[in-house]
Design an enzyme around this catalytic site. Structure first.
Site, PDB file in Angstrom:
ATOM      1  CG  HIS A  54     -56.842 -12.772 -35.305  1.00  0.00           C
ATOM      2  ND1 HIS A  54     -58.169 -12.525 -35.044  1.00  0.00           N
ATOM      3  CD2 HIS A  54     -56.168 -11.676 -34.889  1.00  0.00           C
ATOM      4  CE1 HIS A  54     -58.307 -11.344 -34.495  1.00  0.00           C
ATOM      5  NE2 HIS A  54     -57.102 -10.790 -34.389  1.00  0.00           N
ATOM      6  CD  GLU A 166     -53.067  -5.814 -32.642  1.00  0.00           C
ATOM      7  OE1 GLU A 166     -52.042  -5.174 -32.968  1.00  0.00           O
ATOM      8  OE2 GLU A 166     -54.066  -5.928 -33.374  1.00  0.00           O
TER       9      GLU A 166
END
Length: 319
Positions: A54, A166
């Protein structure tokens, strides 16, 4: 255990200055060229993954100044910074210029604001305009982004998958919102793989271990083999990528491992090939052709002259 293994798509091209007679790089390349034979795999046992970390989020900025900031509830499901959106725009230009945007069949995103914002900004259909009959990938100002809505027109399918999140736990930036909230912000993303509306995976007092992230990454790769798409973009996180790739890339040549398994920068794209060695994926090729249709005698080129010679001798004996 996952049957996937990794292969890098990018070529190895060190600077000329690195090639001294005793250079370890030169030696390593010689080892690659001489002692290691190229590996062969059926095409239908391979998938091409375009891995993206990202773009810059507000948690990245705060965490670089003070690592303890990741513990702050104020960074819950952190969104992209204005710089992060610039990074998204730059990567979008790149994927369009190199033709990648025309190849991708599926976009997978971790279900957090920063990953979904990055995914739709890079691989989506561009600004949404009034009168379009398609569902927007992102509504205007999603996550206080000050961005216009993003269209799903001419874009590949987008799917949110929890396996590629994550590290879970403790850090509030890694805690997700409810699926029902996300569905309002990202109407054209498919959230059906999500098993629960609320985030039951994130724990306030337990941080997922690196080994657990790697194991989850292997499960994610196994899940990919249940998909028919061969060219897939995955928008996810630094920690997930680092530990997953290092677990799957153990047997890579050191130079290739350095290319594939190093940490990702914000909004970096890295393309790899994964190979299904366990044959858990589709066993059918869409491009292979069986030949000999209609049926007939196929002769190896080295035996054809012999056969013709024998036929000629037989004909002569009957004359």
């Amino acid at each position: 255990m996952s049957g996937a293994c990794l292969a890098n798509l990018s070529s190895i091209s060190p600077e000329p200055s690195s090639f001294s007679p005793k250079s370890p790089i030169r030696s390593s390349l010689s080892d690659m060229d001489g002692s290691a034979c190229p590996s062969l795999f059926p095409l239908h046992r391979c998938k091409t993954l375009h891995l993206v970390r990202h773009a810059q989020g507000f948690h990245n900025v705060a965490g670089e100044k003070d690592h303890s900031a990741y513990l702050s509830p104020e960074l819950f499901d952190a969104q992209l910074t204005p710089l992060g959106w610039q990074q998204v725009d730059n990567l979008r230009k790149h994927v369009n210029a190199c033709g990648l945007s025309n190849k991708i069949e599926l976009v997978i995103a971790s279900p957090l604001l920063r990953t979904m914002q990055t995914a739709v900004g890079v691989f989506g259909g561009g600004d949404y305009t009034d009168g379009l009959s398609v569902t927007p990938l992102m509504v205007a100002n999603a996550g206080n982004s000050n961005r216009s809505a993003i269209s799903s027109l001419n874009a590949p399918p987008f799917v949110a998958v929890e396996l590629c999140r994550e590290h879970l736990g403790v850090h509030f930036c890694d805690k997700r919102r409810s699926v029902s909230e996300y569905e309002l912000l990202f109407p054209a993303i498919d959230f059906s793989p999500m098993e629960t509306n609320e985030d039951i995976l994130w724990k306030a007092d337990v941080r997922e271990a690196n080994e657990e992230v790697a194991e989850r990454g292997k499960k994610f790769m196994d899940w990919l083999w249940t998909r028919k798409e061969k060219e897939i973009a995955v928008v996810t996180h630094s920690g997930f990528l680092f530990h997953t790739l290092n677990a799957l890339g153990k047997d890579l040549h050191p130079l290739m491992k350095e290319e594939v398994c190093k940490h990702f920068a914000n909004c970096e794209l890295r393309s790899i090939v994964i190979v299904d060695k366990s044959a858990i994926g589709s066993g059918n090729s869409e491009t292979n052709y069986p030949g000999r249709i209609p049926g007939g005698l196929d002769l190896p080129s080295d035996s054809a002259p012999k056969k013709h010679s024998e036929k000629g001798a037989s004909t002569n004996s009957l004359a």
